[in-house]
Design a protein around this motif. Structure first.
Motif, PDB file in Angstrom:
ATOM      1  N   ALA A   1       0.821  -1.214   0.000  1.00 54.94           N
ATOM      2  CA  ALA A   1       0.000   0.000   0.000  1.00 54.94           C
ATOM      3  C   ALA A   1       0.852   1.260   0.000  1.00 54.94           C
ATOM      4  N   PHE A   2       2.010   1.219   0.608  1.00 46.86           N
ATOM      5  CA  PHE A   2       2.916   2.366   0.579  1.00 46.86           C
ATOM      6  C   PHE A   2       3.710   2.423  -0.717  1.00 46.86           C
ATOM      7  N   ALA A   3       4.216   1.285  -1.187  1.00 41.88           N
ATOM      8  CA  ALA A   3       5.165   1.272  -2.294  1.00 41.88           C
ATOM      9  C   ALA A   3       4.514   1.379  -3.671  1.00 41.88           C
TER      10      ALA A   3
ATOM     11  N   GLY B   1       2.531   9.419   2.089  1.00 44.13           N
ATOM     12  CA  GLY B   1       1.360   8.573   1.936  1.00 44.13           C
ATOM     13  C   GLY B   1       0.784   8.006   3.208  1.00 44.13           C
ATOM     14  N   TRP B   2       1.470   8.185   4.334  1.00 44.54           N
ATOM     15  CA  TRP B   2       0.995   7.534   5.556  1.00 44.54           C
ATOM     16  C   TRP B   2      -0.394   7.975   5.986  1.00 44.54           C
ATOM     17  N   PRO B   3      -0.812   9.253   5.825  1.00 42.52           N
ATOM     18  CA  PRO B   3      -2.177   9.573   6.276  1.00 42.52           C
ATOM     19  C   PRO B   3      -3.248   8.798   5.508  1.00 42.52           C
ATOM     20  N   TYR B   4      -3.006   8.585   4.221  1.00 45.84           N
ATOM     21  CA  TYR B   4      -3.989   7.883   3.393  1.00 45.84           C
ATOM     22  C   TYR B   4      -3.993   6.393   3.697  1.00 45.84           C
ATOM     23  N   VAL B   5      -2.823   5.803   3.849  1.00 42.37           N
ATOM     24  CA  VAL B   5      -2.742   4.386   4.199  1.00 42.37           C
ATOM     25  C   VAL B   5      -3.312   4.158   5.596  1.00 42.37           C
ATOM     26  N   PHE B   6      -3.039   5.067   6.516  1.00 42.11           N
ATOM     27  CA  PHE B   6      -3.559   4.943   7.879  1.00 42.11           C
ATOM     28  C   PHE B   6      -5.090   4.980   7.882  1.00 42.11           C
TER      29      PHE B   6
END
Length: 151
Positions: free
Chosen positions: A22-24, A65-70
């Motif tokens: 999801a991050f990569a 991207g962490w806010p969206y993945v979170f």
């Protein structure tokens, strides 16, 4: 018929692999799309930039991207609790997450809205399906999902 709850059909290592994907994946795809569609660069320069873009995209994907993945992971955790980890819901969460990224990048009145919003939504949809497939997809030969103990 609904599938069994996620905790009975996946493992911690598959969930971690899904988070890494999801991050990569979106970061790599977007970086390569930006590099290969830039008309100002020569082809040889694009190839060199594409190679370095892979290395640069991964930390940028994690940092930006962490806010969206979170948020997507929180939505998925709620579905997990109710045993609703369907492929179509994973695609929907991914598409909504992709659209949220497009809103953040362009706002509501950006010039690239007609191109970036659908592209981001499709990229999010594919990411959501990829996450679902990694976490709940087919099992390797010789392994089976953990069964719930009879209560």
């Amino acid at each position: 018929m609904l599938p069994p709850p996620a905790r009975e059909t996946t493992s911690f290592s598959r969930i971690v692999a899904a988070f890494v994907f999801a991050f990569a994946f979106p970061a790599l795809v977007l970086s390569q799309a930006i590099i290969w569609t830039d008309d100002a660069m020569a082809l040889a320069q694009r190839a060199a930039s594409a190679a370095s873009g892979v290395v640069a995209a991964l930390p940028f994907g994690a940092v930006l991207g962490w806010p969206y993945v979170f948020c997507a992971a929180c939505a998925w955790a709620c579905l997990h609790q109710f045993g609703r980890h369907h492929r179509s819901l994973a695609a929907g969460i991914g598409a909504i997450t992709g659209a949220a990224v497009a809103v953040k990048l362009t706002g509501w009145h950006g010039a690239d809205v007609s191109l970036l919003w659908p592209l981001s939504a499709v990229l999010g949809l594919v990411t959501g399906l990829g996450v679902w497939w990694i976490a709940y997809g087919p099992w390797k030969r010789g392994t089976s999902p953990r069964k719930a103990s009879p209560a």
